[in-house]
Design an enzyme around this catalytic site. Structure first.
Site, PDB file in Angstrom:
ATOM      1  CE1 TYR A 203      -3.984  -1.712  -0.607  1.00 45.64           C
ATOM      2  CE2 TYR A 203      -3.101  -3.238   1.009  1.00 45.64           C
ATOM      3  CZ  TYR A 203      -4.003  -2.942   0.012  1.00 45.64           C
ATOM      4  OH  TYR A 203      -4.931  -3.877  -0.380  1.00 45.64           O
TER       5      TYR A 203
ATOM      6  CD  GLN B 102     -16.327  -2.429  -6.711  1.00 41.23           C
ATOM      7  OE1 GLN B 102     -15.807  -3.513  -6.496  1.00 41.23           O
ATOM      8  NE2 GLN B 102     -17.007  -2.183  -7.810  1.00 41.23           N
ATOM      9  CG  ASN B 103     -11.824   2.946  -8.079  1.00 42.13           C
ATOM     10  OD1 ASN B 103     -11.935   1.727  -8.171  1.00 42.13           O
ATOM     11  ND2 ASN B 103     -12.067   3.764  -9.080  1.00 42.13           N
ATOM     12  CB  VAL B 104      -8.236   2.377  -2.203  1.00 41.96           C
ATOM     13  CG1 VAL B 104      -9.160   1.280  -1.665  1.00 41.96           C
ATOM     14  CG2 VAL B 104      -7.183   1.759  -3.126  1.00 41.96           C
ATOM     15  CG  ASP B 105      -8.430   6.356  -7.301  1.00 36.96           C
ATOM     16  OD1 ASP B 105      -9.330   7.199  -7.132  1.00 36.96           O
ATOM     17  OD2 ASP B 105      -8.484   5.487  -8.198  1.00 36.96           O
TER      18      ASP B 105
ATOM     19  CG  HIS C  13     -13.647  -2.242  -1.690  1.00 40.83           C
ATOM     20  ND1 HIS C  13     -13.569  -2.756  -2.962  1.00 40.83           N
ATOM     21  CD2 HIS C  13     -14.715  -2.825  -1.114  1.00 40.83           C
ATOM     22  CE1 HIS C  13     -14.557  -3.624  -3.148  1.00 40.83           C
ATOM     23  NE2 HIS C  13     -15.270  -3.675  -2.041  1.00 40.83           N
TER      24      HIS C  13
ATOM     25  N   GLY D  24     -16.766   0.830 -15.033  1.00 38.83           N
ATOM     26  CA  GLY D  24     -15.404   0.340 -14.840  1.00 38.83           C
ATOM     27  C   GLY D  24     -15.235  -0.671 -13.727  1.00 38.83           C
TER      28      GLY D  24
HETATM   29  P1  OAD Z   1     -11.391  -5.148 -11.844  1.00 38.54           P
HETATM   30  O1  OAD Z   1      -9.951  -5.098 -12.164  1.00 38.54           O
HETATM   31  O2  OAD Z   1     -11.961  -6.434 -11.355  1.00 38.54           O
HETATM   32  O3  OAD Z   1     -12.233  -4.732 -13.120  1.00 38.54           O
HETATM   33  C1  OAD Z   1     -11.890  -3.590 -13.851  1.00 38.54           C
HETATM   34  C2  OAD Z   1     -12.960  -3.336 -14.890  1.00 38.54           C
HETATM   35  O4  OAD Z   1     -12.629  -2.125 -15.550  1.00 38.54           O
HETATM   36  C3  OAD Z   1     -13.082  -4.435 -15.964  1.00 38.54           C
HETATM   37  O5  OAD Z   1     -14.439  -4.764 -16.158  1.00 38.54           O
HETATM   38  C4  OAD Z   1     -12.479  -3.750 -17.202  1.00 38.54           C
HETATM   39  O6  OAD Z   1     -13.108  -4.182 -18.421  1.00 38.54           O
HETATM   40  C5  OAD Z   1     -12.803  -2.300 -16.924  1.00 38.54           C
HETATM   41  N1  OAD Z   1     -11.943  -1.328 -17.617  1.00 38.54           N
HETATM   42  C6  OAD Z   1     -10.659  -1.431 -18.019  1.00 38.54           C
HETATM   43  N2  OAD Z   1     -10.252  -0.293 -18.605  1.00 38.54           N
HETATM   44  C7  OAD Z   1     -11.295   0.567 -18.551  1.00 38.54           C
HETATM   45  C8  OAD Z   1     -11.510   1.910 -18.986  1.00 38.54           C
HETATM   46  N3  OAD Z   1     -10.555   2.630 -19.589  1.00 38.54           N
HETATM   47  N4  OAD Z   1     -12.722   2.448 -18.771  1.00 38.54           N
HETATM   48  C9  OAD Z   1     -13.715   1.753 -18.145  1.00 38.54           C
HETATM   49  N5  OAD Z   1     -13.571   0.496 -17.729  1.00 38.54           N
HETATM   50  C10 OAD Z   1     -12.380  -0.099 -17.918  1.00 38.54           C
HETATM   51  O7  OAD Z   1     -11.678  -3.946 -10.818  1.00 38.54           O
HETATM   52  P2  OAD Z   1     -12.917  -3.745  -9.824  1.00 38.54           P
HETATM   53  O8  OAD Z   1     -14.167  -4.314 -10.391  1.00 38.54           O
HETATM   54  O9  OAD Z   1     -12.913  -2.321  -9.408  1.00 38.54           O
HETATM   55  O10 OAD Z   1     -10.811  -4.593  -3.828  1.00 38.54           O
HETATM   56  O11 OAD Z   1     -12.431  -4.636  -8.610  1.00 38.54           O
HETATM   57  C11 OAD Z   1     -13.204  -4.714  -7.463  1.00 38.54           C
HETATM   58  C12 OAD Z   1     -12.332  -4.903  -6.243  1.00 38.54           C
HETATM   59  O12 OAD Z   1     -11.450  -6.010  -6.445  1.00 38.54           O
HETATM   60  C13 OAD Z   1     -11.395  -3.752  -5.963  1.00 38.54           C
HETATM   61  O13 OAD Z   1     -12.013  -2.691  -5.247  1.00 38.54           O
HETATM   62  C14 OAD Z   1     -10.310  -4.383  -5.150  1.00 38.54           C
HETATM   63  C15 OAD Z   1     -10.146  -5.681  -5.913  1.00 38.54           C
HETATM   64  O14 OAD Z   1      -9.714  -6.773  -5.194  1.00 38.54           O
HETATM   65  C16 OAD Z   1      -9.957  -4.634  -2.785  1.00 38.54           C
HETATM   66  O15 OAD Z   1      -8.752  -4.707  -2.907  1.00 38.54           O
HETATM   67  C17 OAD Z   1     -10.631  -4.643  -1.452  1.00 38.54           C
END
Ligand code: OAD
Length: 229
Positions: free
Chosen positions: A56, A89-92, A107, A173
């Site tokens: 982190y 869900q983003n931590v930024d 998150h 996203g």
């Molecule tokens: P993921 O990495 O699982 O999914 C990212 C999504 O963003 C995918 O569906 C991609 O197709 C999409 N994507 C990629 N580039 C993009 C763009 N330019 N514009 C829009 N979409 C795009 O990420 P999350 O679903 O956010 O939790 O993941 C959920 C959680 O899993 C996170 O919060 C994190 C992780 O483990 C923790 O760490 C607690």
């Protein structure tokens, strides 16, 4: 004057991808480079807290080099016409830096640390802050203010209440893989339009309007739809 409609957004890593922050599950995503259960689980933290602090610290340091992109900014601009609530869900901190007024972090947040002996105590830090398991802030040993796998998601219930009040619900996203976040759309009232912006919308629930584009392009298209309706 009529009250503004409530626009509720559920954002995931994809909205920050065009700012240069890696997603988790795309090719080259963070979980390909790091074993998720080592760096993002309660068991991992118990086993090797130093590794988690290091992971982190690196994520936090990267915030110094990124900026909100057009998708974050459009969400701020939509506040002219809508009451906009962002659940991320983003931590930024890119939604905050774009100026969004209401941001709920499901998150956790990279720019906060939490006291180990009192989870209600959080401390603001900066991208330059480096912590270890021995770091004390105001006398407290601290951990990243991140929801690890195997932990409860305390902000889920307030998030479901927001979704239940939405007049329009937008998912952007996220792979919709991680629960309970992926279940938020189940709290939408019947008849409320739901949009899903993602270049690879893998799990499309029934009745959802898909905009299969990157966040910047997709948000621009959505803003057109929402400001003309
Ligand atoms: P993921 O990495 O699982 O999914 C990212 C999504 O963003 C995918 O569906 C991609 O197709 C999409 N994507 C990629 N580039 C993009 C763009 N330019 N514009 C829009 N979409 C795009 O990420 P999350 O679903 O956010 O939790 O993941 C959920 C959680 O899993 C996170 O919060 C994190 C992780 O483990 C923790 O760490 C607690």
């Amino acid at each position: 004057m009529t009250a503004k409609k409530k626009l509720v957004i559920s954002s995931g890593a994809g909205i920050s991808a065009e700012s240069g922050i890696s997603t988790f599950r795309d090719a080259d995503g963070l979980w390909e480079q790091y074993p998720v259960m080592d760096v993002a689980s309660a068991d991992g933290f118990a086993r090797n807290p130093a590794l988690i602090h290091k992971f982190y610290n690196e994520r936090r340091a990267a915030l110094a080099d990124v900026r909100p992109n057009r998708a974050h900014i459009i969400l701020k601009e939509l506040e002219k016409d809508y009451d906009v609530y962002v659940i991320t869900q983003n931590v930024d901190d890119l939604h905050e830096r774009a100026g969004s007024s209401h941001v709920l972090h499901l998150h956790g947040e990279l720019l906060k640390m939490r006291a180990l002996d009192d989870p209600s105590l959080t401390f603001k830090v900066t991208p330059q802050t480096v912590t270890t398991p021995q770091t004390r802030i105001d006398g407290h040993l601290v951990r990243p203010h991140i929801v690890f796998f195997q932990e409860a998601v305390p902000m889920f219930e307030p998030a479901t209440e927001l979704v239940h009040q939405a007049d329009v619900f937008v998912i952007v996203g996220t792979s919709l893989v991680v629960y309970p976040a992926a279940a938020l759309m189940n709290y939408v009232r019947p008849g409320v339009p739901v949009y899903y912006i993602d270049p690879k919308p893998s799990r499309v629930p029934a009745g959802v309007h898909v905009i299969a584009k990157k966040a910047t392009e997709g948000m621009a298209e959505l803003a057109d739809i929402l400001t003309k309706s």
